[in-house]
Design a protein around this motif. Structure first.
Motif, PDB file in Angstrom:
ATOM      1  N   MET A   1      25.021 -29.171 -38.301  1.00 35.83           N
ATOM      2  CA  MET A   1      24.283 -29.516 -37.126  1.00 35.83           C
ATOM      3  C   MET A   1      23.854 -30.973 -37.242  1.00 35.83           C
ATOM      4  N   LYS A   2      24.066 -31.725 -36.197  1.00 30.50           N
ATOM      5  CA  LYS A   2      23.701 -33.138 -36.194  1.00 30.50           C
ATOM      6  C   LYS A   2      22.391 -33.316 -35.434  1.00 30.50           C
ATOM      7  N   TYR A   3      21.447 -34.011 -36.047  1.00 29.84           N
ATOM      8  CA  TYR A   3      20.183 -34.304 -35.393  1.00 29.84           C
ATOM      9  C   TYR A   3      20.214 -35.735 -34.912  1.00 29.84           C
ATOM     10  N   LEU A   4      19.849 -35.920 -33.665  1.00 30.24           N
ATOM     11  CA  LEU A   4      19.803 -37.250 -33.087  1.00 30.24           C
ATOM     12  C   LEU A   4      18.429 -37.851 -33.277  1.00 30.24           C
ATOM     13  N   PRO A   5      18.328 -39.169 -33.434  1.00 26.98           N
ATOM     14  CA  PRO A   5      17.015 -39.789 -33.515  1.00 26.98           C
ATOM     15  C   PRO A   5      16.252 -39.543 -32.222  1.00 26.98           C
ATOM     16  N   ALA A   6      14.955 -39.432 -32.339  1.00 28.57           N
ATOM     17  CA  ALA A   6      14.126 -39.234 -31.159  1.00 28.57           C
ATOM     18  C   ALA A   6      14.164 -40.483 -30.300  1.00 28.57           C
ATOM     19  N   PRO A   7      14.149 -40.320 -29.000  1.00 28.20           N
ATOM     20  CA  PRO A   7      14.122 -41.490 -28.143  1.00 28.20           C
ATOM     21  C   PRO A   7      12.805 -42.237 -28.293  1.00 28.20           C
ATOM     22  N   SER A   8      12.805 -43.495 -27.897  1.00 27.15           N
ATOM     23  CA  SER A   8      11.606 -44.297 -28.067  1.00 27.15           C
ATOM     24  C   SER A   8      10.518 -43.922 -27.079  1.00 27.15           C
ATOM     25  N   SER A   9      10.857 -43.287 -25.987  1.00 23.86           N
ATOM     26  CA  SER A   9       9.868 -42.908 -24.987  1.00 23.86           C
ATOM     27  C   SER A   9       9.354 -41.511 -25.267  1.00 23.86           C
ATOM     28  N   PRO A  10       8.018 -41.314 -25.225  1.00 21.45           N
ATOM     29  CA  PRO A  10       7.481 -39.970 -25.427  1.00 21.45           C
ATOM     30  C   PRO A  10       7.663 -39.080 -24.201  1.00 21.45           C
ATOM     31  N   HIS A  11       8.146 -39.628 -23.093  1.00 22.18           N
ATOM     32  CA  HIS A  11       8.318 -38.862 -21.866  1.00 22.18           C
ATOM     33  C   HIS A  11       9.774 -38.463 -21.722  1.00 22.18           C
ATOM     34  N   LEU A  12      10.035 -37.205 -22.003  1.00 28.51           N
ATOM     35  CA  LEU A  12      11.417 -36.728 -21.965  1.00 28.51           C
ATOM     36  C   LEU A  12      11.556 -35.666 -20.888  1.00 28.51           C
ATOM     37  N   PRO A  13      12.176 -35.988 -19.769  1.00 31.55           N
ATOM     38  CA  PRO A  13      12.334 -34.982 -18.729  1.00 31.55           C
ATOM     39  C   PRO A  13      13.180 -33.798 -19.175  1.00 31.55           C
ATOM     40  N   ALA A  14      14.035 -33.968 -20.187  1.00 34.34           N
ATOM     41  CA  ALA A  14      14.882 -32.869 -20.655  1.00 34.34           C
ATOM     42  C   ALA A  14      14.084 -31.809 -21.416  1.00 34.34           C
ATOM     43  N   LEU A  15      12.884 -32.145 -21.870  1.00 31.70           N
ATOM     44  CA  LEU A  15      12.083 -31.177 -22.608  1.00 31.70           C
ATOM     45  C   LEU A  15      11.355 -30.274 -21.622  1.00 31.70           C
ATOM     46  N   THR A  16      11.776 -29.018 -21.568  1.00 30.75           N
ATOM     47  CA  THR A  16      11.172 -28.062 -20.659  1.00 30.75           C
ATOM     48  C   THR A  16      10.876 -26.788 -21.422  1.00 30.75           C
ATOM     49  N   GLY A  17      10.247 -25.834 -20.774  1.00 25.05           N
ATOM     50  CA  GLY A  17       9.929 -24.573 -21.410  1.00 25.05           C
ATOM     51  C   GLY A  17       9.100 -24.801 -22.655  1.00 25.05           C
ATOM     52  N   PRO A  18       9.422 -24.105 -23.742  1.00 22.24           N
ATOM     53  CA  PRO A  18       8.618 -24.241 -24.944  1.00 22.24           C
ATOM     54  C   PRO A  18       8.827 -25.565 -25.677  1.00 22.24           C
ATOM     55  N   SER A  19       9.815 -26.353 -25.305  1.00 16.94           N
ATOM     56  CA  SER A  19      10.070 -27.600 -26.029  1.00 16.94           C
ATOM     57  C   SER A  19       8.982 -28.635 -25.805  1.00 16.94           C
ATOM     58  N   ARG A  20       8.580 -28.870 -24.570  1.00 19.45           N
ATOM     59  CA  ARG A  20       7.574 -29.902 -24.287  1.00 19.45           C
ATOM     60  C   ARG A  20       6.240 -29.600 -24.983  1.00 19.45           C
ATOM     61  N   PRO A  21       5.712 -28.391 -24.897  1.00 15.03           N
ATOM     62  CA  PRO A  21       4.459 -28.120 -25.608  1.00 15.03           C
ATOM     63  C   PRO A  21       4.582 -28.270 -27.130  1.00 15.03           C
ATOM     64  N   GLN A  36      15.510 -34.865 -32.963  1.00 19.63           N
ATOM     65  CA  GLN A  36      15.554 -33.669 -32.128  1.00 19.63           C
ATOM     66  C   GLN A  36      16.994 -33.277 -31.860  1.00 19.63           C
ATOM     67  N   ASP A  37      17.179 -32.012 -31.608  1.00 18.30           N
ATOM     68  CA  ASP A  37      18.467 -31.485 -31.184  1.00 18.30           C
ATOM     69  C   ASP A  37      18.163 -30.551 -30.020  1.00 18.30           C
ATOM     70  N   LEU A  38      18.307 -31.061 -28.811  1.00 15.31           N
ATOM     71  CA  LEU A  38      17.943 -30.276 -27.638  1.00 15.31           C
ATOM     72  C   LEU A  38      18.811 -29.040 -27.489  1.00 15.31           C
ATOM     73  N   ALA A  39      20.058 -29.112 -27.926  1.00 14.85           N
ATOM     74  CA  ALA A  39      20.948 -27.949 -27.803  1.00 14.85           C
ATOM     75  C   ALA A  39      20.440 -26.769 -28.623  1.00 14.85           C
ATOM     76  N   SER A  40      19.896 -27.021 -29.811  1.00 20.22           N
ATOM     77  CA  SER A  40      19.401 -25.933 -30.653  1.00 20.22           C
ATOM     78  C   SER A  40      17.900 -25.725 -30.504  1.00 20.22           C
ATOM     79  N   GLY A  41      17.226 -26.645 -29.824  1.00 17.12           N
ATOM     80  CA  GLY A  41      15.774 -26.519 -29.648  1.00 17.12           C
ATOM     81  C   GLY A  41      14.981 -26.967 -30.853  1.00 17.12           C
TER      82      GLY A  41
END
Length: 92
Positions: A1-21, A36-41
């Motif tokens: 599994m490849k983990y991507l570096p977190a984006p520089s902005s703390p505001h990520l519209p892709a983070l929804t459901g349990p991810s944002r909290p 973060q790896d949004l595909a695996s959560g």
């Protein structure tokens, strides 16, 4: 599994459901989001040398299990504080 570096902005519209909290709960307790790896959560954060990973596992009934883990947390209460922050953000 490849983990991507977190984006520089703390505001990520892709983070929804349990991810944002989860993201916000880690930041509430002072962790910097380092990957973060949004595909695996999966979200990874760090604080003073401690590395915390949070993940979401779907269950057969449609619910999810949220976990906060650390292999090297020097602060034994850190995971509990993050978990409580997450619960507050989820209205529990």
């Amino acid at each position: 599994m490849k983990y991507l570096p977190a984006p520089s902005s703390p505001h990520l519209p892709a983070l929804t459901g349990p991810s944002r909290p989860r993201w916000d709960a880690m930041r509430d307790k002072g962790l910097s989001i380092t990957g973060q790896d949004l595909a695996s959560g999966t979200i990874i954060g760090a604080l003073a040398g401690d590395v915390v990973m949070t993940s979401v596992r779907p269950q057969a009934d449609g619910s999810v299990v949220v976990r906060f883990d650390s292999k090297n947390a020097r602060d034994p209460a850190l995971l509990d504080r993050i978990s409580r922050s997450y619960d507050r953000r989820m209205g529990r």
